[in-house]
Design a protein around this motif. Structure first.
Motif, short mmCIF file in Angstrom:
data_model
loop_
_atom_site.label_atom_id
_atom_site.label_comp_id
_atom_site.label_asym_id
_atom_site.label_seq_id
_atom_site.Cartn_x
_atom_site.Cartn_y
_atom_site.Cartn_z
N LEU A 225 0.82 -1.21 0.00
CA LEU A 225 0.00 0.00 0.00
C LEU A 225 0.85 1.26 0.00
CD1 LEU A 225 -2.80 -1.04 2.52
CD2 LEU A 225 -2.76 -1.26 0.04
N GLY A 226 2.02 1.21 0.63
CA GLY A 226 2.86 2.40 0.67
C GLY A 226 3.51 2.71 -0.66
N LYS A 227 3.98 1.68 -1.35
CA LYS A 227 4.68 1.86 -2.62
C LYS A 227 3.78 1.66 -3.83
CE LYS A 227 9.03 0.19 -0.62
NZ LYS A 227 10.12 -0.83 -0.74
N SER A 228 2.54 1.21 -3.61
CA SER A 228 1.62 0.89 -4.72
C SER A 228 2.26 -0.09 -5.68
CB SER A 228 1.19 2.17 -5.45
OG SER A 228 0.54 3.05 -4.57
N ASP A 229 2.92 -1.08 -5.11
CA ASP A 229 3.67 -2.06 -5.89
C ASP A 229 2.95 -3.40 -5.83
OD1 ASP A 229 5.67 -3.39 -7.29
OD2 ASP A 229 6.77 -3.89 -5.46
N LEU A 230 2.58 -3.94 -6.98
CA LEU A 230 1.91 -5.22 -7.10
C LEU A 230 2.90 -6.24 -7.63
CD1 LEU A 230 -0.78 -6.80 -6.87
CD2 LEU A 230 -1.27 -6.11 -9.21
N ARG A 231 3.18 -7.27 -6.86
CA ARG A 231 4.20 -8.24 -7.27
C ARG A 231 3.70 -9.67 -7.08
NH1 ARG A 231 5.89 -6.38 -2.23
NH2 ARG A 231 6.30 -8.02 -0.69
N PHE A 232 4.31 -10.56 -7.83
CA PHE A 232 3.98 -11.99 -7.78
C PHE A 232 4.79 -12.66 -6.69
CE2 PHE A 232 5.45 -16.23 -9.08
CZ PHE A 232 4.24 -16.91 -9.12
N GLN A 233 4.17 -13.62 -5.98
CA GLN A 233 4.86 -14.35 -4.93
C GLN A 233 5.15 -15.80 -5.32
OE1 GLN A 233 2.72 -13.94 -1.16
NE2 GLN A 233 4.24 -12.44 -0.49
N SER A 234 4.10 -16.56 -5.61
CA SER A 234 4.32 -17.98 -5.91
C SER A 234 3.08 -18.55 -6.57
CB SER A 234 4.66 -18.77 -4.64
OG SER A 234 3.62 -18.62 -3.69
N SER A 235 3.21 -19.77 -7.08
CA SER A 235 2.11 -20.48 -7.72
C SER A 235 2.17 -21.93 -7.26
CB SER A 235 2.22 -20.40 -9.24
OG SER A 235 1.14 -21.08 -9.85
N HIS A 236 0.99 -22.51 -7.00
CA HIS A 236 0.93 -23.85 -6.42
C HIS A 236 -0.25 -24.62 -7.00
CE1 HIS A 236 3.71 -22.25 -3.39
NE2 HIS A 236 2.87 -21.23 -3.30
N SER A 272 5.40 -18.32 1.44
CA SER A 272 5.63 -16.88 1.30
C SER A 272 7.08 -16.55 1.04
CB SER A 272 5.18 -16.15 2.56
OG SER A 272 5.92 -16.60 3.68
N GLN A 273 7.99 -17.53 1.14
CA GLN A 273 9.39 -17.28 0.90
C GLN A 273 9.79 -17.87 -0.44
OE1 GLN A 273 11.43 -18.90 4.23
NE2 GLN A 273 10.66 -17.37 5.67
N GLN A 274 10.59 -17.14 -1.16
CA GLN A 274 10.99 -17.55 -2.48
C GLN A 274 12.50 -17.39 -2.60
OE1 GLN A 274 8.76 -15.76 -5.58
NE2 GLN A 274 9.97 -16.65 -7.21
N THR A 275 13.19 -18.43 -3.03
CA THR A 275 14.64 -18.42 -3.09
C THR A 275 15.18 -18.00 -4.44
OG1 THR A 275 14.65 -20.76 -3.69
CG2 THR A 275 14.76 -20.22 -1.35
N GLY A 276 14.31 -17.75 -5.38
CA GLY A 276 14.76 -17.28 -6.68
C GLY A 276 14.51 -18.27 -7.78
N LYS A 277 14.37 -19.56 -7.50
CA LYS A 277 14.07 -20.57 -8.49
C LYS A 277 12.69 -21.14 -8.22
CE LYS A 277 18.91 -21.96 -9.07
NZ LYS A 277 19.84 -23.09 -9.04
N THR A 278 12.02 -21.43 -9.30
CA THR A 278 10.65 -21.93 -9.16
C THR A 278 10.62 -23.25 -8.41
OG1 THR A 278 10.10 -20.84 -11.22
CG2 THR A 278 8.55 -22.50 -10.42
N GLY A 279 11.60 -24.09 -8.65
CA GLY A 279 11.62 -25.39 -8.00
C GLY A 279 11.90 -25.34 -6.52
N ASP A 280 12.47 -24.23 -6.03
CA ASP A 280 12.81 -24.11 -4.62
C ASP A 280 11.71 -23.48 -3.78
OD1 ASP A 280 15.25 -25.21 -5.18
OD2 ASP A 280 16.24 -23.26 -5.46
N ILE A 281 10.59 -23.13 -4.40
CA ILE A 281 9.48 -22.52 -3.65
C ILE A 281 8.84 -23.58 -2.77
CG2 ILE A 281 7.27 -21.36 -3.84
CD1 ILE A 281 8.16 -20.26 -6.50
N GLN A 282 8.75 -23.31 -1.48
CA GLN A 282 8.14 -24.24 -0.56
C GLN A 282 6.62 -24.24 -0.74
OE1 GLN A 282 9.44 -23.59 3.43
NE2 GLN A 282 11.60 -23.38 2.86
N GLU A 283 6.06 -25.43 -0.80
CA GLU A 283 4.63 -25.56 -1.01
C GLU A 283 3.88 -25.23 0.28
OE1 GLU A 283 2.89 -26.23 -3.72
OE2 GLU A 283 4.71 -26.24 -4.92
N PRO A 284 2.69 -24.64 0.17
CA PRO A 284 1.88 -24.39 1.37
C PRO A 284 1.45 -25.70 2.01
CG PRO A 284 0.61 -23.94 -0.61
CD PRO A 284 2.02 -24.16 -1.06
N ARG A 285 1.27 -25.67 3.32
CA ARG A 285 0.92 -26.88 4.06
C ARG A 285 -0.58 -27.06 4.09
NH1 ARG A 285 0.84 -28.09 9.94
NH2 ARG A 285 1.25 -25.87 10.25
#
Length: 544
Positions: A225-236, A272-285
């Protein structure tokens, strides 16, 4: 009157000295500001508004924040306190007309704690809401040849998503200009996808967004809300065997339903944490999952998160032989560690027959693992039910403890859901009248404010349901049961409406006649999505 002496009469008529009438002397302006403020504190709102038009000094004094804070308390807080059964008599004594203590403000304490609250603006806002007075503006939604999009409203922001334009954010104060946008496939090389569900939730200075897709995946985004920045986090992967049809988000928990009626609850904190590679994204529990065999549209999802547990609720409709279409409520209670504590069922059948809810439920009904099957009440009283629906509801909305449904017979039905640590039941039931045509969309908040819209979108009513709690389950008259119809001050009767602001916002989902539904509302405005003469419009009703 004294007569003139003859010696004083010179034949010339004497001019009488005109003296200023004692009643026209401005004695009020000579008083100090402190005394004037004390006098103004006894005036009604109409007299305060008149005083503000007399002079610059009176304008400043009549707009004093403490005066309007007192008026706000007397008009909106004190009457609400009188309706609450657990209020001490000392607080509501005849001698106590105003109390600045936050403890006596009853859900208005957040305003009393703020140092720079515009109390006159807050009073005007509540006054306009109670009478349906608002300003009306429209934003045109063109309809390009692409799949329909979804719209949600949260914390003063409008979110739209579709396969052509992606996810976009707009401010409700200026919906003609796009605040931020992001493509649904910009983060990966994938074929075009069609969004089928959208959920939003605010967390401090961010808004979390979850987009469900037709291939069973769901993507997570965040708006700063402060920066009006919309960004992608992850896909599952959410549902491997069908599209996601409905979602409820209360970050970091996400509840979703698939096309094949699979209900799943996730904890997104790990994703919610992303290491930079798609394969390293931790899946939600995954916390819970069940098969909803008997869910019939419409349905609604709800998530409540407290300090000790998580409550996931699905409300659905089913047909009962005795009282027609009824509502079933499936509630899952889980601990913060993901362990399922309880799974409970309740229906509105007893309420429709006017029976009192049970004081306690047997332990046999507290099943830890169950499916959403309606529980029919045993031993129902013979006779005609007080609430009978021959057709399924057109829409429903649940925000604990209020459950509200709309119907094609121009009415709404309100229930109060009581959920404790021991049992779950529905208390009472009341039909709400006022619409002159079929009601197709309804939304309610946990504070009892609700908005209902007719099928053609030409009749919008707002409701204060809190005052109806004491009349649930009885025939006591509820004077606000007709609601208040919105009356835009700048919208003319007939077809000549305020000129809409034209802007290309993408296409809009159009599935129910001339109305898509109520996008959302807050304390200041109501947003409505509808169609007129082949053009889809986003209408904003502003109460400020």
């Amino acid at each position: 009157m004294l007569k003139r002496r003859r010696g004083q009469d010179s034949g010339q008529p004497h001019k009488r000295l005109r003296t200023r009438d004692a009643g026209s002397l401005d004695r009020l302006s000579r008083l100090s500001n402190e005394l004037l403020l004390h006098i103004f504190s006894f005036l009604p709102v109409s007299s305060l508004n008149v005083c503000q038009r007399l002079s610059h000094r009176f304008h400043a004094l009549g707009g004093d924040s403490e005066l309007w804070k007192r008026q706000y308390y007397s008009e909106w807080v004190r009457p609400r306190a009188r309706r609450l059964a657990n209020v001490r008599r000392s607080t509501l004594s005849a001698k106590t007309d105003y109390s600045p203590k936050v403890a006596t403000w009853f859900d208005h304490g957040h305003l009393a704690q703020e140092a720079k609250t515009n109390w006159k603006g807050q009073y005007r806002l509540r006054h306009n809401w109670s009478r349906g007075l608002c300003r009306f503006t429209e934003v045109e939604f063109p309809q390009p040849p692409c799949p329909p999009n979804l719209v949600r409203f949260c914390a003063g922001f409008v979110f739209t998503v579709d396969s052509a334009y992606g996810l976009r954010a707009w401010t409700a104060r200026d919906p003609a200009s796009c605040l931020a946008t992001i493509s649904l496939t910009a983060h990966c090389e994938a074929p075009p996808v069609v969004p089928t569900a959208l959920a939003v939730s605010r967390v401090e200075d961010e808004i979390k967004i979850s987009v469900g897709l037709d291939n069973g995946y769901f993507s997570l985004f965040v708006l700063n809300l402060g920066k009006s920045d919309l960004r992608f986090q992850s896909s599952h992967v959410g549902c491997s065997n069908g599209a996601i049809t409905a979602m409820a988000l209360s970050s970091p928990y996400l509840l979703m339903v698939s096309q094949h009626k699979d209900l799943t609850l996730y904890n997104l904190r790990r994703g919610s944490q992303q290491t930079g590679k798609t394969g390293d994204i931790q899946e939600p529990r995954q916390l819970a999952s069940l098969r909803a065999e008997n869910i019939v549209a419409p349905m609604t999802l709800s998530l409540r998160v407290s300090t000790s547990d998580i409550v996931a609720t699905v409300v659905y409709s089913f047909f009962h032989i005795g009282c027609g279409w009824s509502l079933g409520i499936q509630e899952l209670r889980l601990g913060k560690d993901g362990q399922q504590l309880d799974s409970r069922l309740a229906t509105t059948v007893d309420s429709q027959y006017g029976l009192r809810p049970p004081q306690s439920l047997p332990q046999s009904q507290k099943r830890r693992h169950s499916t959403t099957r309606p529980v029919h009440s045993q031993g129902l009283a013979s006779g005609t039910p007080t609430i009978l629906h021959q057709k399924p509801p057109t829409s429903m909305s649940y925000s604990h403890p209020y459950l509200l449904t709309s119907h094609a017979d121009n009415t709404l039905t309100m229930y109060l859901v009581v959920s404790t640590s021991d049992n779950l039941f529905v208390q009472g039931g009341r039909r709400l009248w006022g619409h002159t045509s079929s009601v197709s969309a309804v939304q309610v908040t946990n504070r009892g404010k609700a908005v209902s819209v007719s099928a053609r979108g030409d009749e919008i009513r707002i409701w204060e349901l809190e005052m109806a709690i004491s009349t649930l389950g009885s025939r006591k008259y509820f004077k606000e049961e007709n609601g208040v119809q919105l009356s835009p001050e700048n919208k003319q009767n007939g077809d000549s409406e305020a000129a809409p602001v034209h802007h290309h916002l993408g296409s809009v989902n159009h599935t129910q006649g001339l109305l898509q539904g109520c996008v959302g509302f807050d304390e200041e405005r109501v947003l409505l999505l509808r169609e007129k003469t082949g053009t889809q419009l986003l209408g904003c009703y502003d109460f400020t």
